[in-house]
Design a protein around this motif. Structure first.
Motif, PDB file in Angstrom:
ATOM      1  N   PHE A 131       0.836  -1.207   0.000  1.00 44.27           N
ATOM      2  CA  PHE A 131       0.000   0.000   0.000  1.00 44.27           C
ATOM      3  C   PHE A 131       0.867   1.252   0.000  1.00 44.27           C
ATOM      4  N   THR A 132       0.356   2.308  -0.615  1.00 45.30           N
ATOM      5  CA  THR A 132       0.925   3.650  -0.495  1.00 45.30           C
ATOM      6  C   THR A 132      -0.229   4.653  -0.525  1.00 45.30           C
ATOM      7  N   GLN A 133       0.058   5.881  -0.093  1.00 45.44           N
ATOM      8  CA  GLN A 133      -0.977   6.909  -0.014  1.00 45.44           C
ATOM      9  C   GLN A 133      -0.976   7.772  -1.272  1.00 45.44           C
ATOM     10  N   VAL A 134      -2.162   8.139  -1.722  1.00 43.40           N
ATOM     11  CA  VAL A 134      -2.343   8.946  -2.921  1.00 43.40           C
ATOM     12  C   VAL A 134      -2.853  10.350  -2.564  1.00 43.40           C
ATOM     13  N   LYS A 135      -3.853  10.395  -1.697  1.00 43.22           N
ATOM     14  CA  LYS A 135      -4.416  11.648  -1.181  1.00 43.22           C
ATOM     15  C   LYS A 135      -4.750  11.429   0.289  1.00 43.22           C
ATOM     16  N   ARG A 136      -5.170  12.499   0.959  1.00 45.53           N
ATOM     17  CA  ARG A 136      -5.581  12.356   2.354  1.00 45.53           C
ATOM     18  C   ARG A 136      -6.573  11.228   2.534  1.00 45.53           C
ATOM     19  N   ASN A 137      -7.499  11.126   1.576  1.00 49.69           N
ATOM     20  CA  ASN A 137      -8.583  10.150   1.714  1.00 49.69           C
ATOM     21  C   ASN A 137      -8.516   9.041   0.679  1.00 49.69           C
ATOM     22  N   VAL A 138      -7.377   8.906  -0.015  1.00 47.43           N
ATOM     23  CA  VAL A 138      -7.263   7.878  -1.056  1.00 47.43           C
ATOM     24  C   VAL A 138      -5.963   7.091  -0.875  1.00 47.43           C
ATOM     25  N   TRP A 139      -6.088   5.779  -0.879  1.00 50.93           N
ATOM     26  CA  TRP A 139      -4.944   4.870  -0.749  1.00 50.93           C
ATOM     27  C   TRP A 139      -5.011   3.838  -1.870  1.00 50.93           C
ATOM     28  N   VAL A 140      -3.860   3.376  -2.320  1.00 50.42           N
ATOM     29  CA  VAL A 140      -3.817   2.237  -3.244  1.00 50.42           C
ATOM     30  C   VAL A 140      -3.268   1.059  -2.453  1.00 50.42           C
ATOM     31  N   MET A 141      -3.902  -0.110  -2.601  1.00 55.52           N
ATOM     32  CA  MET A 141      -3.493  -1.255  -1.784  1.00 55.52           C
ATOM     33  C   MET A 141      -3.827  -2.580  -2.464  1.00 55.52           C
ATOM     34  N   LEU A 142      -3.235  -3.628  -1.934  1.00 60.40           N
ATOM     35  CA  LEU A 142      -3.513  -4.985  -2.381  1.00 60.40           C
ATOM     36  C   LEU A 142      -4.761  -5.489  -1.669  1.00 60.40           C
ATOM     37  N   GLY A 143      -5.737  -5.942  -2.447  1.00 53.73           N
ATOM     38  CA  GLY A 143      -7.022  -6.355  -1.886  1.00 53.73           C
ATOM     39  C   GLY A 143      -6.944  -7.520  -0.927  1.00 53.73           C
ATOM     40  N   ALA A 144      -5.845  -8.297  -0.969  1.00 54.83           N
ATOM     41  CA  ALA A 144      -5.706  -9.442  -0.051  1.00 54.83           C
ATOM     42  C   ALA A 144      -5.720  -9.007   1.409  1.00 54.83           C
ATOM     43  N   PHE A 145      -5.399  -7.727   1.678  1.00 60.52           N
ATOM     44  CA  PHE A 145      -5.368  -7.238   3.055  1.00 60.52           C
ATOM     45  C   PHE A 145      -6.549  -6.318   3.362  1.00 60.52           C
ATOM     46  N   SER A 146      -7.571  -6.378   2.525  1.00 60.78           N
ATOM     47  CA  SER A 146      -8.760  -5.553   2.740  1.00 60.78           C
ATOM     48  C   SER A 146      -9.650  -6.176   3.816  1.00 60.78           C
TER      49      SER A 146
END
Length: 483
Positions: A302-317
């Motif tokens: 995962f990394t952060q894109v905006k205050r309220n937006v993150w990109v991540m691997l769904g396996a850890f959702s």
């Protein structure tokens, strides 16, 4: 000029406007990785160096300069990239090198400190001791100019193309040599022998280069466990290794530390205690992820894109970790999958004995957005591969989650992760290829200041073989504070 008047080092978030970072452009050592040694040197494959440089990494350099130091590049790209100039603008050893104090190249920082004869003697002796060089080789290195010596120490190759000692091909991943936490620099301890020379060079640069002179008292080193040299070789739980891909400053008071394939629990423990003792942060969250090659650091998931937006691997959702959507029998039979287990513990300086636990990554990241960053917008997650199997795992392997924010909402990523790009587009982001964007900058059709909610795609066929994205290929030194 005092530090208060001109900050050189300060990072209080993952997404504040980037103003200065450390990079290292691919050197000749990457072109000498052989198949039999690739995995020892932490590569999955051998790379084609010229393609990696000219058709991929050079675009990274150009977009960084346009955002951070535009007077070096604006309006003159056609001259810089003219064939007769032989890419000298991008080569640290050449007089025509761009030499920016915003997009800071490690090789010329090293050359700078090697002008000092005492430092030169010490560093040559240290490198030769680490690499087991002959006395003749040591004397040969002493005869080199600072610029050529810097190139040789990094690439392992002397001018006549003799390989004196192994290359350090991972030096392009500058994130892992250190991390800036507020106005402190935490130097890292690499997990793999292949990266020991990187740590040595980073230590000499940070403690000796004039750029960091006023921060010397703010450079932190992690000590080894007492009597570590007496412990058995398999005593992994007491090893002290930490790499920057496992450390994220998400708020001036809140740090994330991953325990992973490359960062140990003992290192995390020492960092927590050190930072709390010095009152550098108030809150540290430990994220223990599976010790797997594809989950090398937390910034690969995962990394952060905006205050309220993150990109991540769904396996850890939340959905996957809690088996939401599965039928009752499946949910009970499967239970928590041990190999994909993630453990999240948050410590607070004022009461470390009463930690907070999180069930899943989404819960933690939502809390950071809502409470640390006081964001009143709905928290959104963009998933690797658009959360579609097998694209989610395929694209995570090629760094779909490893993005670098140039400013809030404007991130750099690889062009090969098609389904992740699709997910960004569906989330309302503009997708632009770096070639097209640079053309727009040169024609003054847009500026870095005007870009919002944009994913900038950079060619990546060779870069992705090195197993790291643009988050890995950057060590931010200075970011503007976010409001």
């Amino acid at each position: 000029m005092s530090r208060k008047e001109k900050k050189v080092v300060q990072v209080t978030s993952e997404i504040g406007r980037l103003r200065r970072l450390l990079v290292h452009s691919p050197d000749s050592g990457l072109g000498k990785v052989v198949p039999s040694k690739a995995q020892d040197w932490l590569f999955e494959d051998i790379v084609h160096l010229e393609t990696m440089r000219k058709k991929e990494y050079d675009y990274y350099t150009k977009v960084l300069l346009y955002f951070l130091d535009p007077q070096k590049i604006r309006g003159v790209l056609h001259k810089i990239d003219a064939p007769e100039n032989n890419r000298d603008f991008y080569k640290p050893e050449k007089p025509e090198f761009f030499r920016s104090d915003k997009v800071v190249e490690l090789e010329w920082l090293l050359a700078d400190i090697l002008e000092d004869q005492e430092i030169k003697l010490k560093l040559i002796a240290s490198v030769c001791a680490v690499e087991g060089c002959s006395y003749a080789t040591q004397n040969e290195l002493l005869e080199l100019s600072p610029r050529l010596l810097s190139k040789t120490i990094i690439s392992g190759t002397i001018e006549d193309e003799r390989l004196l000692f192994p290359p350090i091909p991972n030096f392009i991943f500058t994130r892992d040599i250190g991390i800036v936490i507020n106005d402190y620099v935490l130097l890292n301890k690499p997990a793999k022998t292949a990266r020991l020379r990187e740590a040595l060079l980073a230590k000499y640069i940070f403690f000796n280069h004039p750029l960091f002179e006023s921060y010397r008292d703010n450079i932190l080193e992690i000590p080894d466990t007492a009597h570590h040299f007496l412990l058995p070789r398999d005593g992994d739980e007491k090893k002290v290794t930490l790499e920057g891909g496992d450390v994220m400053v998400v708020h001036k008071d809140h740090l994330l530390i991953g325990i992973s394939e490359r960062t140990t629990m003992e290192a995390a423990r020492q960092v927590v205690n050190m930072l709390f003792a010095k009152s550098i942060v108030k809150k540290i969250t430990i994220i223990k992820i599976p010790r797997r090659r594809d989950y090398m650091h937390i910034d690969t998931i995962f990394t952060q894109v905006k205050r309220n937006v993150w990109v991540m691997l769904g396996a850890f959702s939340k959905k996957v970790m809690k088996h939401e959507g599965a039928d009752p029998v499946e949910r009970i039979l499967e239970g928590p999958k041990k190999e994909d287990k993630i453990k999240i513990i948050q410590f607070k300086k004022k009461d470390p004995e009463s930690p907070v636990y999180y069930d899943n990554l989404e819960e933690l990241l939502t809390d950071i957005s809502e409470n640390d960053l006081e964001c009143d917008q709905k928290v959104k997650f963009i998933y690797s591969g658009n959360n579609q199997f097998p694209f989610d795992t395929r694209e995570q392997w090629t760094d779909s989650c490893n993005l670098l924010a140039l400013k809030e909402g404007v991130v750099l990523g690889y062009d090969r992760n098609d389904k992740t790009v699709e997910a960004f587009r569906e989330a309302g982001f503009t997708i632009v290829h770096v070639k097209e964007l640079l053309d727009q900058f040169e024609k003054e059709e847009t500026t870095p200041e005007e870009l919002e909610d944009t994913l900038i795609l950079i060619p990546s066929a060779e870069l992705s073989r090195a197993r790291g994205g643009f988050h890995c290929m950057s060590m931010p030194l200075l970011r503007e504070d976010i409001d």
